[in-house]
Enzyme design. Sequence first.
Site, mmCIF file in Angstrom:
data_model
loop_
_atom_site.group_PDB
_atom_site.id
_atom_site.type_symbol
_atom_site.label_atom_id
_atom_site.label_comp_id
_atom_site.label_asym_id
_atom_site.label_seq_id
_atom_site.Cartn_x
_atom_site.Cartn_y
_atom_site.Cartn_z
ATOM 1 C CG ASP A 1 54.236 43.749 51.467
ATOM 2 O OD1 ASP A 1 53.314 44.394 51.206
ATOM 3 O OD2 ASP A 1 54.569 43.899 52.678
ATOM 4 C CG HIS B 1 39.669 31.686 42.872
ATOM 5 N ND1 HIS B 1 38.397 31.509 42.764
ATOM 6 C CD2 HIS B 1 40.359 31.460 41.807
ATOM 7 C CE1 HIS B 1 38.170 31.131 41.536
ATOM 8 N NE2 HIS B 1 39.102 31.314 40.746
#
Length: 451
Positions: free
Chosen positions: A219, A297
């Site tokens: 989160d 990434h």
Amino acid sequence: MMLTSIVLAAVASLLPACLAQLASTLEYPVGPLTHSSAKRAVKLCDVTKYGNHTTDLGPSLLAAFNACKAGGVVNIPRGIHQMSTFVTLSGGNAWAINLEGTIERAGNTSGGNMIAIESTTDFELYSSNGKGAIQGYGYQFLANGGYGPRLLRLTNVTSFAVHDIALVDSPAFHLVLDTCSQGEVYNMIIRGANLGGLDGIDVWGFQIWIHDVEVTNKDECVTVKSPALNILVEDIYCNWSGGCAMGSLNAGTNISKIQYSNVYTVNSNQMYMARLFKSNGGSGFVSDVLLENFIGHKNAYSLYINGYWASEAVQPGDGVLYESITFSKWTGDCANGSGRAPIYVDCPASAPCSNITLVGIAIWTDAGHEEHYKCANDIDSHGYCLNRDSAFTPNATITSTVTAAPSGWSAAYMPSDLSTGFATNSSIPVPTVPNTFFPGATPATARAYGR
Ligand SMILES: *[C@@H]1O[C@H](CO)[C@@H](O)[C@H](O)[C@H]1NC(C)=O
Ligand SMILES: *[C@@H]1O[C@H](CO)[C@@H](O)[C@H](O)[C@H]1NC(C)=O
Ligand SMILES: *[C@@H]1O[C@H](CO)[C@@H](O)[C@H](O)[C@H]1NC(C)=O
Ligand SMILES: *[C@@H]1O[C@H](CO)[C@@H](O)[C@H](O)[C@H]1NC(C)=O
Ligand SMILES: *[C@@H]1O[C@H](CO)[C@@H](O)[C@H](O)[C@H]1NC(C)=O
Ligand SMILES: *[C@@H]1O[C@H](CO)[C@@H](O)[C@H](O)[C@H]1NC(C)=O
Ligand SMILES: *[C@@H]1O[C@H](CO)[C@@H](O)[C@H](O)[C@H]1NC(C)=O
Ligand SMILES: *[C@@H]1O[C@H](CO)[C@@H](O)[C@H](O)[C@H]1NC(C)=O
Ligand SMILES: *[C@@H]1O[C@H](CO)[C@@H](O)[C@H](O)[C@H]1NC(C)=O
């Protein structure tokens, strides 16, 4: 408008400055006003002198605080301190907590905060040996499908720092800074399970510098909420997290002069990784924001403004106004750029974004051979699919398709990225606070190692 004070903070961070020098460089200094050694010289309140701190730290911590809150250092020595009575440490001035050991959550209290610090000034929570930790054993709640207490919450705290400690496996949010000001958070590692609702750092308030922090969870990594003014966030490593965001932007949003620099984000699941702005309806504004030097990434979303974020209930208002926001130098790769556009700017049709600038955004897709950029409901903006004009057609999405890797997309990796998240049903080990949080960068303030 100018970003004067946060730019000053950025300049100050380049100097080999101690806190006092940094403070004097800023119009509004951040951090505690009194060095911990001076506080210690006033009074030392060791929890071992205030009751049985090993079986339940709570009562001895509260008693030590009461003895030292008018000036002094509450010391929590090496070793394990179980804590089943949670405490609110309210008031006081010119005091600190030195956490050398590990506080382990015990007992079954499910809500609240293990440690709440409220309405105090000139405060520091630190670890002089760089090994202090709070272990929440969140899995004991999460494995049963519930949440437990938050680990640490500061409310209405002024001139403070929290640094060189690990926050591990919170059964709920890890660190919340609620309406605090002139504070600093740095050299921290936060490790929660691979689940939503375990936010890393949520911050709202004024003049706060958060730097050199690593977060693992699923989160919020380091997220700004409203109201917020002059928040600088830099050298952040979201190592398998939800990503940094501005979140829960509801009615009366008031966020301005925010800067994030050097943010490295890796490995999301499909849940809105690296989301930036999420709102649905609402009112008010987010203005004067600079988001520069981001590396990503394998994330699901990358540069992401969503004024219709469906997981947020529709709020009263025509939508939050986003204005004067610059995204600069974003590189790396995303999971699937044709499924989830790495540039995605969808502003509220009834409150179009204005003066958005995208420059040097080069993110290529891991899957497939093409990706999309999507923009809607923006005016007077520049770069990629944004609309330069002052007029727009509501909800007419401008989509561009990119069929070759943008030049300069390839970006550095951190030395060891996490290859999977932490399970919710087993304990997460207490890690050592690292000494790099962005490729090639070292912490702005030296790590504490057994000082
Ligand atoms: C704390 O309480 C535990 C359990 O009663 C006991 O074993 C331990 O010796 C006590 N420690 C101190 C410092 O009194
Ligand atoms: C926690 O709850 C469990 C199950 O309800 C109970 O067996 C246990 O004694 C409780 N532990 C404490 C420390 O209250
Ligand atoms: C905030 O803290 C200060 C002390 O630093 C106190 O005087 C004030 O009443 C607090 N404000 C609120 C809203 O609690
Ligand atoms: C936004 O917050 C700032 C700083 O607290 C305050 O000065 C300003 O009045 C607020 N603006 C609105 C429209 O609420
Ligand atoms: C547009 O935003 C930039 C910063 O991104 C700011 O310098 C400039 O003043 C803004 N222009 C207007 C017209 O608000
Ligand atoms: C990428 O997304 C597109 C569009 O949603 C989908 O057709 C494709 O299967 C996805 N590729 C992978 C490898 O998931
Ligand atoms: C724009 O799209 C949003 C989300 O689908 C919708 O809620 C809104 O009513 C639309 N507005 C207009 C003017 O078409
Ligand atoms: C990312 O997290 C993993 C798992 O805890 C850890 O092994 C790795 O060292 C972390 N990466 C860095 C650079 O700290
Ligand atoms: C945790 O859950 C995973 C997946 O459901 C399961 O494979 C594993 O055995 C569980 N581990 C423990 C310690 O219960």
